[in-house]
Motif scaffolding. Structure first.
Motif, short mmCIF file in Angstrom:
data_model
loop_
_atom_site.label_atom_id
_atom_site.label_comp_id
_atom_site.label_asym_id
_atom_site.label_seq_id
_atom_site.Cartn_x
_atom_site.Cartn_y
_atom_site.Cartn_z
N TYR A 25 0.85 -1.19 0.00
CA TYR A 25 0.00 0.00 0.00
C TYR A 25 0.88 1.24 0.00
CZ TYR A 25 -3.63 3.34 1.41
OH TYR A 25 -4.50 4.40 1.46
N LYS A 26 0.85 1.99 -1.09
CA LYS A 26 1.60 3.24 -1.22
C LYS A 26 3.08 3.08 -0.89
CE LYS A 26 -2.34 6.28 -0.54
NZ LYS A 26 -2.89 7.44 0.16
N ASP A 85 -2.05 6.99 5.62
CA ASP A 85 -2.68 8.18 5.02
C ASP A 85 -2.62 9.39 5.94
OD1 ASP A 85 -3.30 6.72 2.76
OD2 ASP A 85 -5.37 6.32 3.37
#
Length: 93
Positions: A25-26, A85
């Motif tokens: 993820y990212k 995030d």
């Protein structure tokens, strides 16, 4: 001896025997590692990232426990993504 094993890490040995596949993820790898506890599963895991050839790691264990391992792992994944995030990817600085 059984009591001390449960208190001081028998779960770690059981976890390490599982082949845990991370989710990317990212640019981070998220490892879902729910811990069995009293017939339930504690939300736990780690986030790693390779930075300039060095693997950095952030481990966390939440106080939440859920009835199934898969539920605990899915909740951990959602929390890890939210953490990445919210910190805008700067969890190691």
């Amino acid at each position: 001896m059984g009591l001390f094993s449960r208190l001081f890490g028998s779960n770690q040995k059981e976890q390490s025997s599982k082949d845990i596949q991370p989710e990317e993820y990212k640019g981070f790898l998220i490892y879902q590692e729910a811990q069995a506890e009293g017939g339930q599963f504690r939300i736990a895991g780690r986030i790693t990232k390779n930075i300039e050839g060095e693997v950095r790691e952030h481990r966390f264990i939440r106080s939440d426990v859920l009835a199934s391992e898969s539920d605990a792992n899915e909740f951990m994944l959602a929390k890890a993504k939210m953490f990445i995030d919210q910190t805008k990817g700067d969890i190691f600085t």
